[in-house]
Design a protein around this motif. Structure first.
Motif, PDB file in Angstrom:
ATOM      1  N   GLU A  14      34.579  40.716  31.678  1.00 48.58           N
ATOM      2  CA  GLU A  14      35.092  41.912  32.330  1.00 48.58           C
ATOM      3  C   GLU A  14      34.209  43.078  31.910  1.00 48.58           C
ATOM      4  O   GLU A  14      34.192  43.475  30.742  1.00 48.58           O
ATOM      5  N   SER A  15      33.445  43.598  32.869  1.00 50.18           N
ATOM      6  CA  SER A  15      32.455  44.634  32.581  1.00 50.18           C
ATOM      7  C   SER A  15      32.388  45.576  33.770  1.00 50.18           C
ATOM      8  O   SER A  15      32.374  45.135  34.937  1.00 50.18           O
ATOM      9  N   ALA A  16      32.335  46.873  33.493  1.00 48.66           N
ATOM     10  CA  ALA A  16      32.224  47.887  34.546  1.00 48.66           C
ATOM     11  C   ALA A  16      33.274  47.667  35.633  1.00 48.66           C
ATOM     12  O   ALA A  16      32.985  47.728  36.824  1.00 48.66           O
ATOM     13  N   ASP A  17      34.503  47.378  35.201  1.00 45.91           N
ATOM     14  CA  ASP A  17      35.641  47.188  36.105  1.00 45.91           C
ATOM     15  C   ASP A  17      35.483  45.981  37.026  1.00 45.91           C
ATOM     16  O   ASP A  17      36.115  45.916  38.086  1.00 45.91           O
ATOM     17  N   ARG A  18      34.658  45.019  36.636  1.00 48.22           N
ATOM     18  CA  ARG A  18      34.497  43.795  37.416  1.00 48.22           C
ATOM     19  C   ARG A  18      34.897  42.596  36.576  1.00 48.22           C
ATOM     20  O   ARG A  18      34.694  42.576  35.353  1.00 48.22           O
ATOM     21  N   ARG A  19      35.457  41.587  37.259  1.00 44.75           N
ATOM     22  CA  ARG A  19      35.863  40.336  36.608  1.00 44.75           C
ATOM     23  C   ARG A  19      34.976  39.220  37.145  1.00 44.75           C
ATOM     24  O   ARG A  19      35.047  38.883  38.337  1.00 44.75           O
ATOM     25  N   ILE A  20      34.140  38.675  36.256  1.00 50.22           N
ATOM     26  CA  ILE A  20      33.163  37.661  36.659  1.00 50.22           C
ATOM     27  C   ILE A  20      33.428  36.389  35.875  1.00 50.22           C
ATOM     28  O   ILE A  20      33.457  36.402  34.638  1.00 50.22           O
ATOM     29  N   LEU A  21      33.630  35.295  36.589  1.00 50.06           N
ATOM     30  CA  LEU A  21      33.890  33.991  35.966  1.00 50.06           C
ATOM     31  C   LEU A  21      32.591  33.204  35.948  1.00 50.06           C
ATOM     32  O   LEU A  21      31.950  33.009  36.991  1.00 50.06           O
ATOM     33  N   ILE A  22      32.183  32.750  34.760  1.00 51.86           N
ATOM     34  CA  ILE A  22      30.934  32.006  34.607  1.00 51.86           C
ATOM     35  C   ILE A  22      31.250  30.560  34.243  1.00 51.86           C
ATOM     36  O   ILE A  22      31.965  30.289  33.282  1.00 51.86           O
ATOM     37  N   ASP A  23      30.712  29.633  35.036  1.00 50.44           N
ATOM     38  CA  ASP A  23      30.844  28.188  34.781  1.00 50.44           C
ATOM     39  C   ASP A  23      32.289  27.753  34.616  1.00 50.44           C
ATOM     40  O   ASP A  23      32.713  27.329  33.529  1.00 50.44           O
ATOM     41  N   PRO A  24      33.085  27.793  35.691  1.00 55.65           N
ATOM     42  CA  PRO A  24      34.499  27.418  35.570  1.00 55.65           C
ATOM     43  C   PRO A  24      34.739  25.937  35.372  1.00 55.65           C
ATOM     44  O   PRO A  24      35.893  25.521  35.217  1.00 55.65           O
ATOM     45  N   ASP A  38      35.940  39.031  40.942  1.00 52.71           N
ATOM     46  CA  ASP A  38      34.958  39.651  41.824  1.00 52.71           C
ATOM     47  C   ASP A  38      33.800  38.714  42.142  1.00 52.71           C
ATOM     48  O   ASP A  38      33.115  38.906  43.149  1.00 52.71           O
ATOM     49  N   ALA A  39      33.549  37.734  41.303  1.00 54.37           N
ATOM     50  CA  ALA A  39      32.480  36.763  41.544  1.00 54.37           C
ATOM     51  C   ALA A  39      32.708  35.553  40.660  1.00 54.37           C
ATOM     52  O   ALA A  39      33.276  35.647  39.569  1.00 54.37           O
ATOM     53  N   ILE A  40      32.261  34.397  41.155  1.00 54.93           N
ATOM     54  CA  ILE A  40      32.215  33.153  40.382  1.00 54.93           C
ATOM     55  C   ILE A  40      30.748  32.754  40.303  1.00 54.93           C
ATOM     56  O   ILE A  40      30.069  32.650  41.332  1.00 54.93           O
ATOM     57  N   VAL A  41      30.241  32.560  39.086  1.00 54.67           N
ATOM     58  CA  VAL A  41      28.826  32.279  38.879  1.00 54.67           C
ATOM     59  C   VAL A  41      28.693  30.910  38.216  1.00 54.67           C
ATOM     60  O   VAL A  41      29.336  30.639  37.197  1.00 54.67           O
ATOM     61  N   VAL A  42      27.853  30.054  38.793  1.00 57.61           N
ATOM     62  CA  VAL A  42      27.663  28.689  38.296  1.00 57.61           C
ATOM     63  C   VAL A  42      26.200  28.511  37.923  1.00 57.61           C
ATOM     64  O   VAL A  42      25.305  28.855  38.707  1.00 57.61           O
ATOM     65  N   GLU A  80      32.682  24.605  54.494  1.00 50.15           N
ATOM     66  CA  GLU A  80      34.143  24.587  54.412  1.00 50.15           C
ATOM     67  C   GLU A  80      34.733  25.994  54.516  1.00 50.15           C
ATOM     68  O   GLU A  80      35.911  26.209  54.243  1.00 50.15           O
ATOM     69  N   GLY A  81      33.891  26.962  54.888  1.00 50.86           N
ATOM     70  CA  GLY A  81      34.372  28.312  55.100  1.00 50.86           C
ATOM     71  C   GLY A  81      34.463  29.168  53.860  1.00 50.86           C
ATOM     72  O   GLY A  81      35.066  30.249  53.892  1.00 50.86           O
ATOM     73  N   VAL A  82      33.848  28.729  52.776  1.00 48.30           N
ATOM     74  CA  VAL A  82      33.883  29.479  51.526  1.00 48.30           C
ATOM     75  C   VAL A  82      32.696  30.443  51.478  1.00 48.30           C
ATOM     76  O   VAL A  82      31.601  30.118  51.932  1.00 48.30           O
ATOM     77  N   SER A  83      32.917  31.622  50.919  1.00 50.73           N
ATOM     78  CA  SER A  83      31.838  32.599  50.755  1.00 50.73           C
ATOM     79  C   SER A  83      30.965  32.171  49.583  1.00 50.73           C
ATOM     80  O   SER A  83      31.234  32.517  48.434  1.00 50.73           O
ATOM     81  N   ALA A  84      29.940  31.382  49.865  1.00 50.69           N
ATOM     82  CA  ALA A  84      29.071  30.839  48.818  1.00 50.69           C
ATOM     83  C   ALA A  84      27.658  31.360  48.997  1.00 50.69           C
ATOM     84  O   ALA A  84      27.173  31.521  50.114  1.00 50.69           O
ATOM     85  N   VAL A  85      26.984  31.624  47.872  1.00 49.26           N
ATOM     86  CA  VAL A  85      25.646  32.208  47.878  1.00 49.26           C
ATOM     87  C   VAL A  85      24.727  31.343  47.022  1.00 49.26           C
ATOM     88  O   VAL A  85      25.048  31.082  45.857  1.00 49.26           O
ATOM     89  N   PRO A  86      23.587  30.885  47.557  1.00 48.50           N
ATOM     90  CA  PRO A  86      22.664  30.097  46.734  1.00 48.50           C
ATOM     91  C   PRO A  86      22.129  30.927  45.564  1.00 48.50           C
ATOM     92  O   PRO A  86      21.781  32.094  45.720  1.00 48.50           O
ATOM     93  N   THR A  87      22.099  30.322  44.372  1.00 50.36           N
ATOM     94  CA  THR A  87      21.576  30.975  43.171  1.00 50.36           C
ATOM     95  C   THR A  87      20.174  30.457  42.903  1.00 50.36           C
ATOM     96  O   THR A  87      19.959  29.252  42.811  1.00 50.36           O
TER      97      THR A  87
END
Length: 217
Positions: A14-24, A38-42, A80-87
């Motif tokens: 949780e940084s700068a009012d954002r919630r970021i989940l890393i490697d769930p 706000d984002a899921i990062v893998v 599948e309709g998910v908002s996914a972004v290539p890393t």
């Protein structure tokens, strides 16, 4: 910046009012109950880092939250309709006021089962906040100056001489070992040895975060 270790090297930052989940991970610890992300990062597509087959509950609980993952998984989720972004390495992206920069090497995981894919760590930066580096498995990464290194103690390599040299070279003011608390007796003994080795390294401000524990930096 507040960091919560959810288990198996999974972090909620949780940084700068954002919630970021890393490697769930494989969602075995109830991560799917998290909301307001706000984002899921893998960091790569090993099931220990992200299992798209078990992700629907997490995704439904966070509609529209982008999942930044490897190109193969991103394509599957988008179908599948998910908002996914290539890393991809070196392609930074913004999560509100937080800049996330993937760093690392290309790594052929599972050999012939899939093509070469990004095996990245991520650096999170925001003005006025501590800078966090989560290496994933990209232990050769060059993240630049960081304040906090979230280093997953999830393999015997983690306490090797090369690993300690890596940590000392990155030289974070705060070092966080990330490890499972729910291990076999043999596993607990191994991790205890790792903690002892790292806690004796000069210049490291050492914090030990167990499952569901948080720290503020």
């Amino acid at each position: 910046m507040r960091v919560t270790h959810l288990g198996h090297a999974c972090l909620l930052v949780e940084s700068a009012d954002r919630r970021i989940l890393i490697d769930p991970g494989n969602f075995s610890s109830g991560f799917e109950e998290l909301t307001g992300l706000d984002a899921i990062v893998v960091t790569h597509n090993h099931p220990d880092h992200f299992d798209p087959e078990r992700a629907p509950r997490l995704i439904r609980a966070n509609p529209g939250t982008p999942v930044h993952t490897d190109p193969l998984t991103a394509d599957k989720l988008r179908a599948e309709g998910v908002s996914a972004v290539p890393t991809r390495q070196g392609e930074a992206f913004a999560v509100g006021d937080v800049t996330v920069t993937p760093v690392g090497e290309l790594h052929a995981f599972n050999h012939d089962a899939m093509p070469r894919i990004p095996n990245v760590g991520v650096v999170l930066r925001a003005d006025g906040e501590r800078t966090l580096f989560h290496p994933g498995d990209a232990y050769d990464a060059e993240p630049g100056p960081v304040d906090v290194l979230a280093h997953p103690l999830n393999a015997p390599w983690a306490a090797s001489r090369d690993s300690i040299a890596f940590v000392a070279r990155i030289a974070p003011k705060v070092f966080i070992p990330i490890h499972d608390a729910l291990l076999s007796q043999a596993g607990r003994q191994m991790y205890s040895g790792h903690v002892l080795q790292f806690s004796g390294v000069a210049g490291l401000d050492f914090t030990d975060l167990r499952d569901d524990e948080s720290a503020t930096f």
